[in-house]
Design a protein around this motif. Sequence first.
Motif, PDB file in Angstrom:
ATOM      1  N   ALA A   1      41.518  40.023  42.795  1.00  0.00           N
ATOM      2  CA  ALA A   1      42.754  40.498  42.173  1.00  0.00           C
ATOM      3  C   ALA A   1      43.998  40.087  42.947  1.00  0.00           C
TER       4      ALA A   1
ATOM      5  N   ALA B   1      51.376  45.912  36.598  1.00  0.00           N
ATOM      6  CA  ALA B   1      50.790  44.578  36.741  1.00  0.00           C
ATOM      7  C   ALA B   1      49.621  44.589  37.720  1.00  0.00           C
ATOM      8  N   LEU B   2      49.786  45.339  38.832  1.00  0.00           N
ATOM      9  CA  LEU B   2      48.715  45.405  39.818  1.00  0.00           C
ATOM     10  C   LEU B   2      47.505  46.147  39.252  1.00  0.00           C
TER      11      LEU B   2
ATOM     12  N   GLN C   1      46.580  46.204  36.176  1.00  0.00           N
ATOM     13  CA  GLN C   1      45.925  45.299  35.241  1.00  0.00           C
ATOM     14  C   GLN C   1      45.081  44.268  35.982  1.00  0.00           C
ATOM     15  N   ARG C   2      45.606  43.712  37.074  1.00  0.00           N
ATOM     16  CA  ARG C   2      44.860  42.693  37.819  1.00  0.00           C
ATOM     17  C   ARG C   2      43.581  43.273  38.412  1.00  0.00           C
TER      18      ARG C   2
ATOM     19  N   GLU D   1      40.969  44.010  35.603  1.00  0.00           N
ATOM     20  CA  GLU D   1      40.351  42.779  35.111  1.00  0.00           C
ATOM     21  C   GLU D   1      39.404  42.184  36.147  1.00  0.00           C
ATOM     22  N   ALA D   2      39.785  42.223  37.426  1.00  0.00           N
ATOM     23  CA  ALA D   2      38.916  41.698  38.476  1.00  0.00           C
ATOM     24  C   ALA D   2      37.618  42.501  38.567  1.00  0.00           C
TER      25      ALA D   2
END
Length: 349
Positions: free
Chosen positions: A18, A39-40, A42-43, A46-47
């Motif tokens: 991420a 944003a963090l 979300q990353r 997803e990771a």
Amino acid sequence: MPDRSTRHATILEVAREAGASKTSVSRYFGGERERLSPALRQRIGEAARRLGYRPNQIARGLKGGRSRLLGMLVADIRNPYSIAVMHGVEQACREHGYSLLVANTDNDPVQERTHLSLLASYRVEGLVINAAGHPTHELQAMAEQGLPLVLLDRWLEAFGADGVGLDNALAIDMAVDHLHERGYRHLLFLSQPVGLASPRQQRWQRFEQRLSEEPILHGERHDPALDGSAVDAIISAFLARAGRPAAVLCANGNVTLAATRALQALGIRLGEVGLLGIDELDWCSLVPPGITTLAQPTETIGRAAVQQLLVRLDGSEPAAPPRHALFPPTLIERGSTRLPGPDHDKETP
């Protein structure tokens, strides 16, 4: 590249994937996501999905004191009521970011003690308990150590815990009033053995109180073991003594089933002898002409139990006195409480 098919991804690998710090990933999975930017978040999410990462909640609890686990101790997991309430508990847990551990005691105090120790070893943050009887030393110790407890459908005197369940006095009042209004004057109250189960005690006591208050009603109460011959004999003897119009009031779904079978074995049409059961079960609408029931709000009760735990867990009212939340049943009227006659020919499905 490591072979992830044979092992679990680590929190460090999620952080690298991420482009985030290990601390940020810990906050993401530790209930502090609001401290991270969208944003963090979300990353990291997803990771974690790409890597198939799942946090070890037990290990997190041992390290940080928050397991995000709630426990539920059930007296009889075969009881449809227990299953329905458990669904409400699980749904509320999921919505609030908790996982649920469930243990079944089969109404055995020894199993109750064993499972309480097991749930404690998993560091659950709160417990919903359908206790078998008197509180055990383990349960008392948990309460004294400050673990939030909610008693489900049980009221244990001198035990300082929150509680949720049916308003049993109201349920009996609704049942007796309904049967009286439908013309039944002789009432038989059937329950499983009362023992230490407080809902059975409360329903039993309220039934006797109503009979003492209303001389126009005549009633008996029995708490047999639920084998067919015993229930058949009780109902047959009651009808011989009481005459008609008579009705059977059943304290729970198991008793309703036993009474239905007994009336069928005796060749008695439902309605000719009234039948009303506490607890709505799927089959009650399928037995002609339909069995009148008092449905418990099981989903609401389960959710209320979790809500009471959350109030204790947020720390705002740790020393508040115990709260008891009682919920009313819903009368579902069918043909089993409709006396045959000119005004009662139409059966209710």
